[in-house]
Design a protein around this motif. Structure first.
Motif, short mmCIF file in Angstrom:
data_model
loop_
_atom_site.label_atom_id
_atom_site.label_comp_id
_atom_site.label_asym_id
_atom_site.label_seq_id
_atom_site.Cartn_x
_atom_site.Cartn_y
_atom_site.Cartn_z
N MET A 1 -11.53 1.86 1.74
CA MET A 1 -10.78 1.25 1.04
C MET A 1 -9.12 1.48 1.87
O MET A 1 -8.99 1.90 2.64
N ASN A 2 -8.30 -0.10 2.10
CA ASN A 2 -7.57 0.02 2.54
C ASN A 2 -6.68 0.11 2.18
O ASN A 2 -5.97 -0.71 0.96
N PRO A 3 -5.48 1.63 2.72
CA PRO A 3 -4.23 1.43 1.65
C PRO A 3 -3.74 0.17 1.36
O PRO A 3 -2.68 0.74 0.65
N ASN A 4 -3.28 -0.15 2.47
CA ASN A 4 -2.24 -1.24 2.35
C ASN A 4 -2.87 -2.07 1.33
O ASN A 4 -2.62 -3.85 0.60
N PHE A 5 -3.95 -2.26 0.36
CA PHE A 5 -4.46 -3.73 -0.55
C PHE A 5 -4.59 -1.95 -1.76
O PHE A 5 -5.11 -0.99 -2.04
N LEU A 6 -4.83 -2.84 -2.78
CA LEU A 6 -4.64 -2.61 -4.46
C LEU A 6 -6.01 -2.26 -4.89
O LEU A 6 -6.84 -3.45 -3.87
N ASP A 7 -6.00 -1.85 -5.83
CA ASP A 7 -7.99 -0.97 -6.25
C ASP A 7 -8.62 -3.02 -5.94
O ASP A 7 -9.57 -2.99 -5.44
N PHE A 8 -7.78 -3.55 -7.13
CA PHE A 8 -8.03 -5.06 -7.57
C PHE A 8 -7.96 -5.97 -6.05
O PHE A 8 -7.90 -6.95 -6.64
N GLU A 9 -7.14 -5.68 -5.11
CA GLU A 9 -7.14 -6.26 -4.36
C GLU A 9 -8.65 -6.00 -3.24
O GLU A 9 -8.16 -6.75 -2.37
N GLN A 10 -9.59 -5.31 -3.41
CA GLN A 10 -10.25 -4.75 -2.40
C GLN A 10 -10.92 -6.04 -2.04
O GLN A 10 -11.09 -5.67 -1.02
N PRO A 11 -11.18 -6.29 -2.77
CA PRO A 11 -12.13 -7.92 -2.55
C PRO A 11 -11.60 -8.74 -1.73
O PRO A 11 -12.24 -9.16 -0.37
N ILE A 12 -10.14 -9.02 -1.26
CA ILE A 12 -9.63 -9.71 -0.39
C ILE A 12 -9.66 -8.92 0.86
O ILE A 12 -9.81 -9.58 1.75
N ALA A 13 -9.42 -7.66 0.31
CA ALA A 13 -9.15 -7.20 1.78
C ALA A 13 -11.05 -6.73 2.62
O ALA A 13 -10.71 -7.59 3.67
N GLU A 14 -11.36 -6.74 2.07
CA GLU A 14 -12.89 -7.18 3.09
C GLU A 14 -12.69 -8.31 3.40
O GLU A 14 -13.57 -7.98 4.59
N LEU A 15 -12.35 -9.49 2.52
CA LEU A 15 -12.77 -10.52 3.37
C LEU A 15 -12.30 -10.75 4.20
O LEU A 15 -12.36 -10.91 5.19
N GLN A 62 1.40 -2.50 -10.83
CA GLN A 62 1.16 -2.56 -9.31
C GLN A 62 1.65 -2.77 -8.34
O GLN A 62 2.34 -2.78 -7.19
N LEU A 63 1.10 -4.54 -8.31
CA LEU A 63 2.33 -5.62 -7.92
C LEU A 63 3.90 -5.62 -7.37
O LEU A 63 3.97 -5.20 -6.57
N SER A 64 4.32 -5.01 -8.81
CA SER A 64 5.83 -4.86 -8.55
C SER A 64 6.53 -4.03 -7.42
O SER A 64 7.24 -3.52 -7.07
N ARG A 65 5.67 -2.52 -7.48
CA ARG A 65 5.52 -1.50 -6.03
C ARG A 65 4.26 -1.43 -4.82
O ARG A 65 4.29 -0.79 -4.82
N HIS A 66 4.15 -2.65 -4.82
CA HIS A 66 3.19 -2.50 -3.16
C HIS A 66 3.36 -2.08 -2.64
O HIS A 66 4.68 -2.40 -1.96
N PRO A 67 2.90 -1.41 -1.66
CA PRO A 67 3.34 -0.37 -0.46
C PRO A 67 4.15 -1.75 0.87
O PRO A 67 4.82 -1.43 1.44
N ALA A 68 3.25 -2.73 0.26
CA ALA A 68 4.11 -4.34 1.10
C ALA A 68 4.81 -5.09 1.26
O ALA A 68 4.62 -5.61 1.77
#
Lengths: 319, 287
Positions: A1-15, A62-68
């Motif tokens: 898990m990349n902490p700079n990506f939200l749960d539903f962004e994980q497929p993006i993080a992986e690619l 969740q996006l509105s409070r995205h850590p990045a």
């Protein structure tokens, strides 16, 4: 898990990670992997589009409070040619959860006020997670009244979970500080443009949110209460925040449809955090445009329109 | 009153409830001192215990009837009703909550507004009905308040508001939040025109109402021991993880911290406000 990506962004993080890896591995090698990278990049694009096409209100929250996600000072850094931060409420303290100061945007002088969150633990604490205390709102008012004296338009950037619910905040009049801003902003004799860039959390957001235009970034939220707070009261558990986010109608397109905000500013592909600069450039164009529009109005007309806008908010029957 | 109710407090109580404990509801136990009180007597003293002075909740209409000169009142905007712009639903539909609250209170929404006279001088006044969804402010409350303020402004007469509320109404989402801006904008106009607004904060007044019209009186008045604040005590306790000091966020605490001008006993409210308003309006001394 990349902490700079939200749960539903994980497929993006992986690619994303795969592409980086390939690039890294191919460095200095003779074989060509450009084709493979191009394929992966296509896939990344399709996947991102797919995820962002069907975001639920809870995912948007969740996006509105995205850590990045870019914060006020990130926008200021791109939008303004210069910025001079001004501190303090002249009565008690400087509240780092709200920043303000003089800026120059496309050559013009403006007053900028915004909530400010921190990036790392230390600055998060210093900024109190973007939750202002009364002195923050009083600093904001002081700067806005200064703007009025020097006839500078005001730009506000809203991004807070809410005003801070603490003992000291209550002792120093949190309610009064917010209320006074609402009253004074309704009659400030300069144009005010408000933009929700992240979380628009309740009275703590509105206290720098009364003006002539209300913009929302596409994946920002604006709500009377946080979804967690609403869920814990109405569903008796914060775990139903997802349902509360749905029920509260807190997303930008929904609020535009309800007539409660004036403009939704599209975010770059994959959200503002994927391209903060692109987001700021886009927002700058919108703000300049609105300042131009408002600049043509005489003060009495400006104030009258502002009042009529505020006056129109409400849904009721029976006259 | 059992221990549970004592813990929960007198919030949802009103002059018409309290049945079942004592036959025919003729007797009521004081939440303050526990004395058994003859109900008509308690009502005659505006729900203030004649023994210990504890202020029990009072219905909006009873409050206004006791405040205005008898027979001088005319209700304002009585036909306004809530709609359900978000089709809000939690464990219950908002629509059904409205129907339930209307049935229970006989009010269309949580604010009653009237015009009339106070010791002969014209004014407008409104009162929150706490037993209607916790006196929460949605579109109807915000609109009725704003119209009362606009009327007061047009006729250059004072406005008085008695608040008793948990804050903004969640079920109307951002519409409710915007009522804070709308009511405050109307009060800004009153200020510009020199029409006085007196805000009477009664138990309890928190959240979005306290953080807008509640704290914006030219004169802010508290009823004795009323809970007044932005965040509710439970939320603060969860945030700071410590027990709050005795008397925290009560009227006396706010007076000490400079947030309100004075504390007035409900039984003296009429005389006190009439005197203050007569001075602000440069009228002769009230009788």
């Amino acid at each position: 898990m990349n902490p700079n990506f939200l749960d539903f962004e994980q497929p993006i993080a992986e690619l994303d990670a795969k592409i980086q890896e390939l690039r890294h591995a191919s460095r200095g090698q003779s074989f060509n992997i450009e084709d493979e990278i191009a394929t992966l990049q296509d896939k990344l694009k399709t996947k991102t589009a797919e995820i962002f096409r069907n975001l639920t209100p809870w995912q948007v929250a969740q996006l509105s409070r995205h850590p990045a996600r870019p914060y006020t000072l990130d926008y200021v850094g791109v939008i303004c040619e210069e910025f001079h931060e001004l501190a303090g409420d002249r009565a008690y303290a400087d509240d780092a959860a709200i920043v303000g100061g003089l800026g120059r945007i496309a050559g013009r002088s403006v007053m900028i006020i915004g909530h400010q969150k921190g990036r790392d633990t230390k600055s998060k604490i210093r900024r109190n997670f973007g939750m202002p205390r009364p002195e923050g709102y009083r600093k904001a008012l002081r700067l806005m009244q200064m703007a009025e004296r020097f006839r500078l338009p005001i730009l506000t950037f809203i991004d807070t979970p809410g005003a801070y619910p603490g003992v000291g905040a209550e002792e120093r009049g949190q309610s009064e500080a917010i209320a006074r801003n609402l009253l004074e902003m309704a009659r400030l004799e300069v144009p005010i443009v408000c933009t929700v860039v992240g979380e628009g959390g309740s009275g703590g957001a509105l206290a720098i949110g009364v003006g002539d235009r209300t913009n929302m970034l596409e994946y920002s939220t604006y709500s009377v209460i946080t979804p967690e707070g609403c869920a814990s009261i109405l569903w008796k558990t914060a775990e139903r925040a997802k349902d509360a986010a749905e029920a509260l109608g807190m997303t930008a397109p929904r609020l535009l449809e309800l007539g409660l905000v004036d403009k939704v500013v599209r975010e770059p592909f994959g959200g503002a955090h994927r391209n903060p600069r692109g987001m700021a450039v886009r927002l700058k164009a919108v703000l300049l445009n609105q300042l131009d529009e408002l600049g043509t109005l005489q003060i009495p007309a400006l104030l009258d329109k502002r009042y009529q806008r505020l006056r129109s908010y409400g849904a009721f029957s029976g006259g | 009153m059992n221990w549970l109710q004592k813990l929960v407090g007198p919030r949802a109580r009103s002059s018409t409830t309290g049945k079942g404990k004592v036959p025919e509801g003729l007797w009521e136990k004081c939440d303050g001192c526990g004395a058994v009180l003859y109900k008509p007597e308690l009502e005659a003293s505006l729900m203030v215990c004649p023994k210990c002075g504890h202020h029990h909740a009072i219905r909006a209409r009873a409050r206004l009837a006791a405040f205005f000169d008898e027979g001088s009142t005319q209700e304002l905007d009585a036909a306004l009703e809530p709609t359900d712009p978000l089709k809000f639903r939690d464990s219950k539909k908002y629509k059904d909550r409205i129907v339930g609250a209307q049935k229970q209170t006989g009010e269309k929404d949580a604010l009653v507004s009237m015009r009339g006279t106070l010791k002969g001088n014209p004014l407008a006044a409104c009162a929150f009905e706490f037993s209607y969804m916790g006196g929460s402010m949605g579109s109807v409350v915000g609109e009725k308040f704003t119209r009362a303020a606009e009327l007061a402004l047009a006729e250059r007469m004072p406005l008085v508001c008695f608040s008793a509320t948990g804050g903004a109404r969640m079920q109307e989402g951002l519409f409710s939040l915007m009522q804070m801006a709308k009511t405050s904008a109307a009060l800004a106009r009153m200020r510009d025109a020199g029409a006085p607004f007196i805000s009477v904060l009664t138990h309890p007044t928190t959240g979005g109402v306290s953080a807008s019209l509640g704290m914006l009186g030219d004169v802010n008045v508290g009823e004795p021991k009323a809970l007044i604040g932005f965040a509710g005590p439970r939320v603060i306790e969860q945030t700071v993880r410590e027990t709050l000091p005795e008397g925290f966020q009560r009227s006396e605490f706010l007076l000490d911290h400079g947030a309100i001008d004075l504390i007035v006993d409900r039984r003296e409210m009429r005389d006190k406000l009439a005197a203050v308003l007569a001075l602000l309006m440069r009228q002769p001394k009230a009788a």
